[in-house]
Write an enzyme that holds these catalytic residues in place. Structure first.
Site, PDB file in Angstrom:
ATOM      1  N   ASN A  10      44.224  40.783  42.900  1.00  0.00           N
ATOM      2  CA  ASN A  10      42.998  40.097  42.493  1.00  0.00           C
ATOM      3  C   ASN A  10      43.302  38.604  42.541  1.00  0.00           C
ATOM      4  OD1 ASN A  10      40.773  39.026  41.239  1.00  0.00           O
ATOM      5  ND2 ASN A  10      41.156  39.969  39.242  1.00  0.00           N
ATOM      6  N   LYS A  12      41.331  36.223  42.060  1.00  0.00           N
ATOM      7  CA  LYS A  12      40.499  35.470  41.108  1.00  0.00           C
ATOM      8  C   LYS A  12      39.898  34.242  41.808  1.00  0.00           C
ATOM      9  CE  LYS A  12      43.159  37.450  37.360  1.00  0.00           C
ATOM     10  NZ  LYS A  12      43.671  37.359  36.002  1.00  0.00           N
ATOM     11  N   HIS A 104      35.975  43.176  34.797  1.00  0.00           N
ATOM     12  CA  HIS A 104      37.213  42.464  34.461  1.00  0.00           C
ATOM     13  C   HIS A 104      37.012  41.729  33.137  1.00  0.00           C
ATOM     14  CE1 HIS A 104      40.638  39.767  34.636  1.00  0.00           C
ATOM     15  NE2 HIS A 104      41.148  40.564  35.554  1.00  0.00           N
ATOM     16  N   GLU A 106      37.801  38.897  32.220  1.00  0.00           N
ATOM     17  CA  GLU A 106      37.343  37.502  32.374  1.00  0.00           C
ATOM     18  C   GLU A 106      35.829  37.460  32.569  1.00  0.00           C
ATOM     19  OE1 GLU A 106      40.138  36.650  35.495  1.00  0.00           O
ATOM     20  OE2 GLU A 106      41.761  36.723  34.026  1.00  0.00           O
ATOM     21  N   GLU A 176      43.836  46.986  31.714  1.00  0.00           N
ATOM     22  CA  GLU A 176      44.414  45.646  31.648  1.00  0.00           C
ATOM     23  C   GLU A 176      44.311  45.109  30.217  1.00  0.00           C
ATOM     24  OE1 GLU A 176      44.292  43.649  35.867  1.00  0.00           O
ATOM     25  OE2 GLU A 176      42.557  43.047  34.700  1.00  0.00           O
ATOM     26  N   GLY A 182      48.095  37.209  32.604  1.00  0.00           N
ATOM     27  CA  GLY A 182      48.473  35.814  32.824  1.00  0.00           C
ATOM     28  C   GLY A 182      49.418  35.240  31.785  1.00  0.00           C
ATOM     29  N   SER A 222      50.361  40.841  34.044  1.00  0.00           N
ATOM     30  CA  SER A 222      51.699  40.276  34.280  1.00  0.00           C
ATOM     31  C   SER A 222      52.628  41.217  35.049  1.00  0.00           C
ATOM     32  CB  SER A 222      52.336  39.826  32.960  1.00  0.00           C
ATOM     33  OG  SER A 222      51.563  38.789  32.385  1.00  0.00           O
TER      34      SER A 222
HETATM   35  P1  13P Z   1      48.120  38.676  36.022  1.00  0.00           P
HETATM   36  O1  13P Z   1      48.844  39.600  36.968  1.00  0.00           O
HETATM   37  O2  13P Z   1      48.138  37.246  36.486  1.00  0.00           O
HETATM   38  O3  13P Z   1      48.547  38.866  34.619  1.00  0.00           O
HETATM   39  O4  13P Z   1      46.555  39.086  36.090  1.00  0.00           O
HETATM   40  C1  13P Z   1      46.202  40.398  35.901  1.00  0.00           C
HETATM   41  C2  13P Z   1      44.774  40.543  36.227  1.00  0.00           C
HETATM   42  O5  13P Z   1      43.910  40.073  35.505  1.00  0.00           O
HETATM   43  C3  13P Z   1      44.414  41.258  37.467  1.00  0.00           C
HETATM   44  O6  13P Z   1      43.067  41.557  37.513  1.00  0.00           O
END
Ligand code: 13P
Length: 264
Positions: A10, A12, A104, A106, A176, A182, A222
């Site tokens: 992803n 983003k 997601h 976010e 997740e 992150g 992560s």
């Molecule tokens: P990270 O791998 O940067 O922690 O992000 C995970 C994520 O949100 C994937 O959709």
């Protein structure tokens, strides 16, 4: 039942078209060394403006696009109309997508996406012949107050409401935990496996045991080359949804390579 693992990147809100192209080329040159059966299902979700470019490279890899699949990071549930800033399933399909990430954390957090919206999106994606990657996960506060399982179970029940067992079986879920995204702090793999097993139990309740056996449930948060082997060795973790480590061909390719060793 053996489920083919998925390694999904992803991206983003990162990478301009030229950067997306370069990164995708770097992944393509790695996966081209293997047959589609040796590889996990590899899915890349770039920003919308890079979809066409990346899809053209995916189709160009002499493999009918089966080594690299492309995903949208979001969609609307309506097929067209006055929804400024939104994108439909048909448009994503037209741009070469076969998967769409929905729900997601976010998007739930910054764009107020509700479980009901995510359910409508899942239905629209499946009706359009694409595969939803439905995200769920708890905050640190929820984990600390002991409501992780009930929170996630309710997210999953809501997301899958009214979807046929056949469609549930081909869908993908990504667990997740928000506190692991992150932060560099991956969820302990035993615990991730426990939550994912719990999710599979919920899927079994709502769509039956066959759908629960077939559905692929990923872990995200992560994930790095140094964590993937242990994660993929767990019974119920069917792959990973990767943010940061998917933004460099070197680390993403290493994750694919390690997944092949443990799980394909
Ligand atoms: P990270 O791998 O940067 O922690 O992000 C995970 C994520 O949100 C994937 O959709």
């Amino acid at each position: 039942m053996s489920r083919k693992p998925i390694i999904a990147g992803n991206w983003k809100m990162n990478l301009l078209q030229s950067e997306s192209k370069a990164l995708f080329e770097g992944i393509k040159s790695f996966v081209s060394n293997y047959s589609a059966t040796q590889l996990p299902t590899v899915v890349i979700a770039p920003v919308f403006t890079s979809l066409n470019q990346v899809s053209a490279i995916a189709c160009d890899c002499g493999c009918e696009g089966t080594r690299l699949s492309v995903a949208g990071q979001n969609c609307h549930w309506e097929s067209s109309g006055a929804y400024t800033g939104e994108i439909s399933v048909e448009m994503l399909k037209d741009a070469g997508c076969s998967y769409v990430i929905i729900g997601h954390s976010e998007r739930r957090q910054y764009f107020s996406e509700s479980d009901e919206m995510i359910n409508k999106k899942a239905k629209a994606i499946l009706a359009g012949g694409l595969i939803p990657i439905i995200c769920c996960g708890e905050s640190l506060e929820q984990r600390e107050s002991g409501v992780t399982d009930s929170w996630i179970a309710s997210q999953i029940r809501a997301a899958l409401a009214g979807i046929s067992s056949e469609d549930v079986a081909k869908s993908v879920i990504a667990y997740e935990p928000i506190w692991a995204i992150g932060t560099g702090k991956s969820c302990d793999s035993e615990e991730a496996n426990r939550v994912i097993k719990m999710i599979r139990g919920v899927v079994s309740e709502v769509a039956g045991s066959q759908a629960a056996d077939s559905i692929r449930i990923l872990y995200g948060g992560s994930v790095k080359p140094s964590t993937i082997e242990e994660q993929m060795s767990k019974s119920d973790i069917d792959g990973a949804l990767i943010g940061g480590a998917s933004l460099k061909a070197e680390s993403f390719n290493e994750i694919i390579e390690k997944t092949m060793k443990v799980a394909v």
